[in-house]
Design a protein around this motif. Sequence first.
Motif, PDB file in Angstrom:
ATOM      1  N   LEU A  55       0.825  -1.205   0.000  1.00 55.26           N
ATOM      2  CA  LEU A  55       0.000   0.000   0.000  1.00 55.26           C
ATOM      3  C   LEU A  55       0.864   1.262   0.000  1.00 55.26           C
ATOM      4  O   LEU A  55       0.519   2.267  -0.634  1.00 55.26           O
ATOM      5  N   MET A  56       1.983   1.202   0.706  1.00 51.05           N
ATOM      6  CA  MET A  56       2.871   2.366   0.759  1.00 51.05           C
ATOM      7  C   MET A  56       3.517   2.641  -0.596  1.00 51.05           C
ATOM      8  O   MET A  56       3.781   3.802  -0.942  1.00 51.05           O
ATOM      9  N   THR A  57       3.775   1.604  -1.381  1.00 50.86           N
ATOM     10  CA  THR A  57       4.386   1.811  -2.700  1.00 50.86           C
ATOM     11  C   THR A  57       3.430   2.527  -3.655  1.00 50.86           C
ATOM     12  O   THR A  57       3.871   3.054  -4.679  1.00 50.86           O
ATOM     13  N   ARG A  58       2.148   2.542  -3.358  1.00 52.77           N
ATOM     14  CA  ARG A  58       1.158   3.209  -4.217  1.00 52.77           C
ATOM     15  C   ARG A  58       0.976   4.679  -3.851  1.00 52.77           C
ATOM     16  O   ARG A  58       0.248   5.405  -4.535  1.00 52.77           O
ATOM     17  N   VAL A  59       1.620   5.112  -2.768  1.00 46.83           N
ATOM     18  CA  VAL A  59       1.508   6.498  -2.335  1.00 46.83           C
ATOM     19  C   VAL A  59       2.455   7.363  -3.167  1.00 46.83           C
ATOM     20  O   VAL A  59       3.583   6.972  -3.461  1.00 46.83           O
ATOM     21  N   ALA A  60       1.989   8.542  -3.552  1.00 47.16           N
ATOM     22  CA  ALA A  60       2.816   9.486  -4.298  1.00 47.16           C
ATOM     23  C   ALA A  60       3.532  10.421  -3.330  1.00 47.16           C
ATOM     24  O   ALA A  60       2.914  10.962  -2.405  1.00 47.16           O
TER      25      ALA A  60
END
Length: 317
Positions: free
Chosen positions: A165-170
């Motif tokens: 989920l953190m990898t999808r944060v900009a």
Amino acid sequence: MGKPNRVNQTAISDFLLLGFSERPEEQPLLFVTFLGMYLVTVMGNLLIILAIISDPHLNTPMYFFLANLSLTDACFTSASIPKMLANMHTQSQTISSTGCFAQLYFLLTFGGLDNLLLAVMAYDRYVAVCLPLHYNTAMSPQFCAQMLGICWVLTNCPALIHTLLMTRVAFCGYKAVPHFYCDPSALLKIACSDTRINELMIITVGLLFLTAPLMLIILSYVRISWAVFGISSGGRWKAFSTCGSHLTVVLLFYGSLMGVYLLPPSTHSAERESRAAILYMVIIPMLNPFIYSLRNKDMKEALGKLFGSRKTLFLPG
């Protein structure tokens, strides 16, 4: 042309770990201090593991979980401190996005595993004190292995989901993390996209790996205390002595966590949180081997045999 993908643009850039001090003259002292603590932590926990493996008398559930706790402590510390030391040595503050997310995954995994193992060890002490006649049956090797496997699954799955989920944060602009490691809350503060799912995940993981194990530990020791008060004074001291080391570690670990997360938000600061993180990520794992060895006669004997066997290797034939 369509708009550029902001996530893809930021995924290849680095984060900055601000650490403790930006003054160059303080870096050598901090480097030596943390290197010494890290080496003591790793070597101390590895010695506990070697002593347990090498001594057949310690082939019991309590020491089986202690060996895994020592391994977890060594890995938990190793997930963050080596990178911090490398940054101090090179006078660099950067960490790649891949390295940051990998660090986040391992910190969540081993931090959660630490909590669950402390709870499992409390249950082991409950069975030993309250159900001594059924101890060998209730805590069989198969059951202990199953509990350890469940602990690994319960920590790996949320950690993996949280990391993905953190990898999808900009992340936009100056991506400076006011910490010495990739703290999830600190990362979300510098995000420029919707983070509600990530924040919900942090709350869920926090409740799962802090509240639930702590409640199990408290319940176990309430039952232990109730059972101990019903036996003679001599047996009472022996029963409490088997729990003393574990209870000391629990108080230190959860006391430091509560001192950070139960304080009012207005008292929080990046520097305060970094120092608190050092307490439960480095200092407590460093103290654990001393607590378990100094307060435990069997561990003292096992360590004595371990060092004795090492000395004989250097004696002439």
